[in-house]
Design an enzyme around this catalytic site. Structure first.
Site, PDB file in Angstrom:
ATOM      1  N   PRO A  89       0.809  -1.233   0.000  1.00  0.00           N
ATOM      2  CA  PRO A  89       0.000   0.000   0.000  1.00  0.00           C
ATOM      3  C   PRO A  89       0.839   1.279   0.000  1.00  0.00           C
ATOM      4  O   PRO A  89       0.375   2.314  -0.443  1.00  0.00           O
ATOM      5  CB  PRO A  89      -0.838  -0.108   1.279  1.00  0.00           C
ATOM      6  N   GLU A 116      -0.907  -9.884   6.707  1.00  0.00           N
ATOM      7  CA  GLU A 116      -0.295  -8.590   7.085  1.00  0.00           C
ATOM      8  C   GLU A 116       0.789  -8.188   6.096  1.00  0.00           C
ATOM      9  O   GLU A 116       1.397  -7.122   6.226  1.00  0.00           O
ATOM     10  CB  GLU A 116       0.294  -8.668   8.496  1.00  0.00           C
ATOM     11  N   ARG A 153      -1.903  -3.496 -22.524  1.00  0.00           N
ATOM     12  CA  ARG A 153      -2.485  -2.616 -23.550  1.00  0.00           C
ATOM     13  C   ARG A 153      -1.415  -1.854 -24.321  1.00  0.00           C
ATOM     14  O   ARG A 153      -1.637  -1.423 -25.443  1.00  0.00           O
ATOM     15  CB  ARG A 153      -3.424  -1.584 -22.914  1.00  0.00           C
ATOM     16  N   ASP A 168      -6.752   7.555 -25.619  1.00  0.00           N
ATOM     17  CA  ASP A 168      -7.055   7.167 -24.234  1.00  0.00           C
ATOM     18  C   ASP A 168      -6.702   8.306 -23.284  1.00  0.00           C
ATOM     19  O   ASP A 168      -5.738   9.040 -23.534  1.00  0.00           O
ATOM     20  CB  ASP A 168      -6.214   5.947 -23.808  1.00  0.00           C
TER      21      ASP A 168
END
Ligand code: SAH
Length: 253
Positions: A89, A116, A153, A168
């Site tokens: 994170p 964790e 992509r 895009d």
């Protein structure tokens, strides 16, 4: 061929990507491959244990180092030298620029955390930590799917019409323009007249205006990173003054 590896104890979360849409087609065409290595296959105990308690106490479990190292070594033993990412994170925020960088690597490995997280020693084999945003997932797999999709992509041939990449959002730090398909009128809502006019130059201008307008309203921070032409800057000036495209172009052109 670009090779993606994942190290995950929940490969079923990645399988769905492989079986769907342009990613499935890209695999079929041999442009990319996606292979998961399951740390569970490298455990030696009866229960195939991949997690353990945290040294020093505290809640939750951690992914053990040995099964992850062994999974990684099995990739090296096949002769690959992947660029190694781990989902965290607090990692570097994933975005289109990061995707472009990764599209230049031949082999990419994404280690997916769970519980964790992973034993810190795993970091010695990692090139970069990556996050898909400021929120907490239960595991790195959804992040791996996001990364593999966005990077694929950019591999030549994966997106059938390469021109669609150029329009895009974020491709040049501008957001995409609005699009319409048939019917030309639905529930009293009409497609903008300009798009039906066949006037290609004007349509191009209108689309650029809409890109600039949307970026200015929704993501003004992006404008600082964009290379704007003289005409873009002029349009932007009008947009900031609250003018519409029709105010400026329709009558004159
Ligand atoms: N205890 C950790 C969170 C663990 S979440 C902490 O406080 O930061 C379990 C795993 O999910 C993480 O190890 C990571 O691999 C993955 N993960 C969670 N949120 C993520 C995010 N925003 N981006 C990428 N991976 C994430």
């Amino acid at each position: 061929m670009k090779k993606f590896f994942t190290i995950s104890i929940f490969p079923q979360l990645i399988e769905g990507l492989k079986e769907t849409g342009i990613i499935k087609q890209a695999i079929k065409k041999g442009l990319i491959s996606i292979e998961n290595i399951n740390p569970r296959d490298f455990t030696t105990d009866k229960h195939k244990t991949v997690d353990d308690v945290v040294y020093g106490g505290g809640p939750g479990m951690l992914l053990k180092p040995e099964p992850i190292f062994k999974a990684y070594e099995s990739i090296l033993e096949k002769g690959y030298k992947p660029y190694v990412l781990i989902t965290e994170p607090w990692g570097r925020r994933f975005n289109q620029e990061f995707a472009k960088e990764l599209s230049k690597k031949d082999e990419i490995l994404i280690i997916c955390g769970r519980y964790e997280g992973v034993d810190e020693r795993v970091k010695t084999i990692v090139d970069e930590e990556v996050s898909i945003g400021d929120f907490i997932l239960s595991g790195g797999e959804p992040a791996a799917v996001v990364i593999i999709d966005a990077v694929s992509r950019l591999v030549p041939g994966v997106v059938g019409d390469e021109d669609s990449l150029k329009v895009d959002s974020f491709s040049d730090n501008l957001l995409g323009y609005p699009n319409y398909t048939r019917p030309a009128e639905y529930k009293n809502m009409k497609v903008p007249e300009i798009l039906l006019s066949g006037h290609h130059e004007l349509i191009k201008k209108w689309r650029r205006w809409k890109q600039l307008e949307k970026t200015y309203k929704k993501r003004p921070d992006l404008l600082e990173k964009t290379n704007l032409s003289k005409e873009d800057l002029k349009m932007l000036e009008f947009i900031k003054k609250g003018k519409t495209f029709e105010d400026i172009y329709k009558k004159g052109t």
